[in-house]
Motif scaffolding. Structure first.
Motif: not given
Length: 810
Positions: A100-109
């Motif tokens: 699930h790395l991509p969903i944590m890299e989305e945006g900077e929040s």
């Protein structure tokens, strides 16, 4: 991830309070790791829930394990429960980021939480526990492959400073990972000098498979880390090396930096400058440090590094010569393992840079190989016989690169000057009159002389294997003066047979007899090596084969079983394989000499004489493949022995022998179905005598559970038999002598019908519990699908399953 699983996030989110409870903490983390390993859903609505799930877990982890904690030290001093928690956390983070790395890299929040979690993994990677490190390593490789793939897709010439790349997010993480990877680098298998558990520097003999696998994964990690930022890697390695030189971080363990340097061969653009610096520093270090152990460890690492950079050495002659001369120095270092590594590294370098040694380089008076050959005695004086053989093989690689035949012949003469001198002296001794009752040369009763003879021959084997047969022909003729070699071989055989015949088979185990048999095997090995590397097989066939067969085969046939060498069979199979149809006239005498004696040895039981068994069947297969016409000229009783051998091999419980038997069976059927007139004349006689026997034996092994691994080959043989029956126009009376051919009826159809009925009756009598209709369906299917391998096997598999089911019911 399905709708039904969505409540698990809310449930787990609510149960995160259990993470704070010491009693349930590890169990809760393990549950989190399992949830984290679930594949990512295509439905984006779950992404938010996954983020909440991750943040909830990490918020609690940050309280329990402060980000500043030295996890490696804490792990070392922790209880079992504490260590279990670190492992569970590693699994949770590795599983979550792998999926699930991509969903944590989305945006900077969530960027800060993302980096924070990766630093937890960095700290866990430092734990001194291999299994924990492997968990982290598996994820680091997944991350790096993704980062590298992104960079490699960017067109050449693009200004990277204008791009927002994923690798920039992890810049600090990756720099720390490089430090960890260098510090944790495990030993490559080429490094033989190690520190044991008692702190002693010793030669390693048993290499751990787990360490080799881990090294390969870590090498991959280092290569990706280097590609992503070569400057950072070079800076880290340079600083680490400087700390070794100034003594601030000196230790044998910290020299694993050399293993890291060797692992990134070819990945650095600044390879030349960096490598020269490293080798110069290490050469200085080996001079600076006192004590044989220190020098041995440093020397082993120098040799490993230079062996990993052949491309660099090939392009920089002065450096290559310096390195090779240093290897020659290490060949005098008696610390165990150093000389082995020096010889192995010399071999590795000559394999890739051999041409550089035979060409006269600028500022040199002569090619380097001339200097090496002039000083070969001084270089090898401290090496063991096995190391000398490696040295000669490596130098032979250089000689094989000679610019022309004249240079090559001169180099071979120089290379073999010492062994040839020793051989001549020994042959003079061997020709002296015997003073013993057995009329054998005194030389062969002296163990040191026999050992020297063996070493001279092994040195020739090593040189021949790397130089090649054509160029080596004059040396073979020179050292053996063929009759001398064969006379020696016969004399040794006579001695062995006489001793064993007089005093019993147990004498074969005595040191003297074992040494003499080893010498015989060395002679056979040299001839085998020469024949396998020669291209002009006509020269070999005319000049070497007749006297060789005369000596070797007669000795094998006359000897008692305990004194027969399996290597004779191995040599004969290579002779047949390499000479092909040229050796066809010699095949009948070969078979006459080896068939009956060998079968007497190997058919007594299934375990005695395993090498004879293996090489005998290999010889038969080579004859079928390369000299099939020779089988047509041997007497019927001899051919019957060949066929019995093939069938016996098929039925052997050892998988490799069973497969060899099936291959031979298929290949001999293939050969007899040839359209050649010479074969066609005898094919029907062969089919009449052996066809139905073969089908019986194939069905026997196919339905025997001990032979199920050979199913694919068994099916191939059966399919080939149905093809022969249907397509070769075999007359009906070949398989069925009592057949009455009706006018106007195709004999081919009658043959097919008879063969199918035969198979049905055969299977029905063997398996009465299986309904006749199932057997008829099977045989009809085989007859219809013999050209369709897949369908043919499916029908057979279905029958075998049914057979077991019916057997269980009855």
């Amino acid at each position: 991830m399905h709708n039904s699983s969505s409540p698990s996030f809310e449930t787990f989110h609510a149960s995160c309070q259990f993470l704070e409870s010491a009693e349930y903490r590890n169990l809760t983390l393990k549950c989190a790791a399992e949830i984290a390993s679930l594949p990512r859903s295509d439905v984006s609505m779950y992404d938010g829930k996954l983020k909440m799930f991750f943040m909830s877990v990490m918020t609690t982890i940050n309280k329990l394990i402060l980000p500043s904690t030295d996890i490696a030290s804490a792990y070392a001093n922790a209880s079992d429960a504490g260590q279990e928690m670190v492992v569970a956390l590693a699994l949770f983070l590795a599983n979550f980021f792998s999926k699930h790395l991509p969903i944590m890299e989305e945006g900077e929040s969530h960027r800060e939480a993302l980096i924070n979690a990766h630093f937890y993994l960095i700290k866990i990677s430092q734990v001194d526990e291999r299994e924990v490190f492997k968990i982290c390593l598996e994820y680091w490789l997944i991350l790096l492959v993704g980062l590298y793939d992104e960079v490699s897709m960017i067109p050449i010439g693009t200004d990277f400073s204008r791009l927002k790349l994923r690798k920039d997010i992890y810049r600090e993480v990756l720099s720390n990972l490089r430090l960890v990877a260098v510090g944790k680098m495990v030993k490559p298998e080429e490094v033989l000098v190690v520190e044991n558990e008692e702190g002693e520097v010793v030669r390693e003999y048993l290499v751990e498979t787990d360490t080799i696998v881990l090294y390969k994964s870590m090498r991959e990690l280092m290569v990706y880390l280097t590609h992503l930022d070569v400057v950072d890697v070079e800076m880290i390695l340079t600083q680490k090396m400087a700390a070794q030189i100034d003594g601030s971080e000196w230790s044998w363990g910290n020299l694993n930096i050399c293993w890291a340097i060797g692992s990134i061969s070819g990945a650095m653009e600044t390879e030349k400058r960096f490598l020269v610096l490293v080798i110069r520093e290490l050469l200085g270090l080996v001079e600076q440090k006192r004590g044989k152990d220190n020098k041995a460890i440093i020397a082993s690492n120098i040799m490993y590094i230079v062996g990993q950079y052949p491309r660099f050495l090939k392009a920089h002659w002065r450096f290559l010569k310096t390195v090779v001369n240093k290897l020659f120095e290490f060949m005098h270092e008696t610390h165990e393992g150093v000389q082995d590594m020096a010889c192995d590294t010399y071999m590795k370098i000559t394999t890739t840079c051999g041409r550089q040694f035979v060409v006269r380089q600028s500022d040199e008076k002569e090619p380097f190989i001339d200097e090496i050959l002039r000083t070969i005695n001084r270089i090898t004086v401290d090496l063991s016989p096995q190391q000398v053989h490696t040295f000669y093989e490596a130098t032979g690689v250089i000689v094989a690169e000679a610019l022309n035949r004249a240079q090559q012949e001169r180099l071979i003469a120089s290379l073999m000057e010492l062994p040839n001198g020793a051989w001549d002296t020994l042959m003079i001794q061997a020709s002296q009159n015997s003073t013993n009752s057995a009329n054998t040369p005194p030389l062969l009763h002296n163990q040191e002389s026999v050992k020297l003879l063996s070493n001279v021959i092994k040195t020739n084997v090593s040189a021949c294997s790397s130089i090649g047969g054509e160029a080596y022909t004059p040396q073979i003729a020179r050292i053996f003066k063929f009759t001398d070699m064969l006379g020696l071989y016969k004399t040794i055989s006579g001695m062995i047979s006489e001793v064993i015949a007089k005093e019993g088979d147990l004498m074969a185990k005595t040191p003297q007899i074992r040494q003499l048999r080893a010498l015989k095997k060395d002679i056979l090995k040299l001839m085998q090596t020469y024949i396998n590397t020669v291209v002009q097989i006509e020269v070999v066939n005319e000049n070497f084969i007749p006297p060789l067969l005369d000596a070797v085969l007669g000795d094998y046939q006359r000897n008692i079983a305990a004194a027969r060498d399996a290597e004779v069979l191995n040599l004969m199979s290579d002779v047949v394989k390499c000479l092909g149809s040229l050796i066809t006239p010699q095949v009948p005498p070969i078979l006459s000499a080896v068939l009956e004696p060998t079968l007497e040895m190997i058919t007594q039981d299934l375990t005695e004489y395993p090498d004879h068994r293996l090489y005998f069947f290999r010889l038969l297969r080579m004859i079928i493949l390369n000299c099939f016409p020779a089988l047509l000229s041997i007497p019927p009783e001899g051919f019957k022995l060949v066929m019995n051998s093939i069938i016996w091999a098929m039925k052997h419980s050892a998988r490799d022998l069973g497969d060899t038997g099936l291959h031979m069976c298929f290949e001999i059927l293939e050969a007899f179905s040839s359209s050649s007139p010479e074969v066609a004349e005898v094919a029907h006689a062969f089919y009449s005598q052996y066809f139905l026997v073969i089908v019986q034996e194939i069905f026997y092994v196919m339905t025997d559970s001990e032979h199920k691994s050979g199913f694919s080959l068994q099916a191939s043989v059966l399919a080939r038999m149905f093809k022969i029956v249907n397509e070769t126009g075999m007359p009906a009376e070949v398989l069925n002598p009592t057949a009455n051919v009706i006018t106007g009826t195709s004999t081919s159809n009658m043959t097919t019908e008879f063969f199918q009925n035969y198979c049905v009756k055969l299977l029905s009598s063997a398996f009465p519990h299986v309904h006749g209709s199932h057997i008829q369906e099977l045989v009809a299917g085989m007859n219809n699908n013999y050209n369709d391998s897949t369908q043919f096997k499916v029908g057979l598999k279905d029958f075998l399953v049914q057979m077991k089911e019916f057997s269980a019911e009855s």
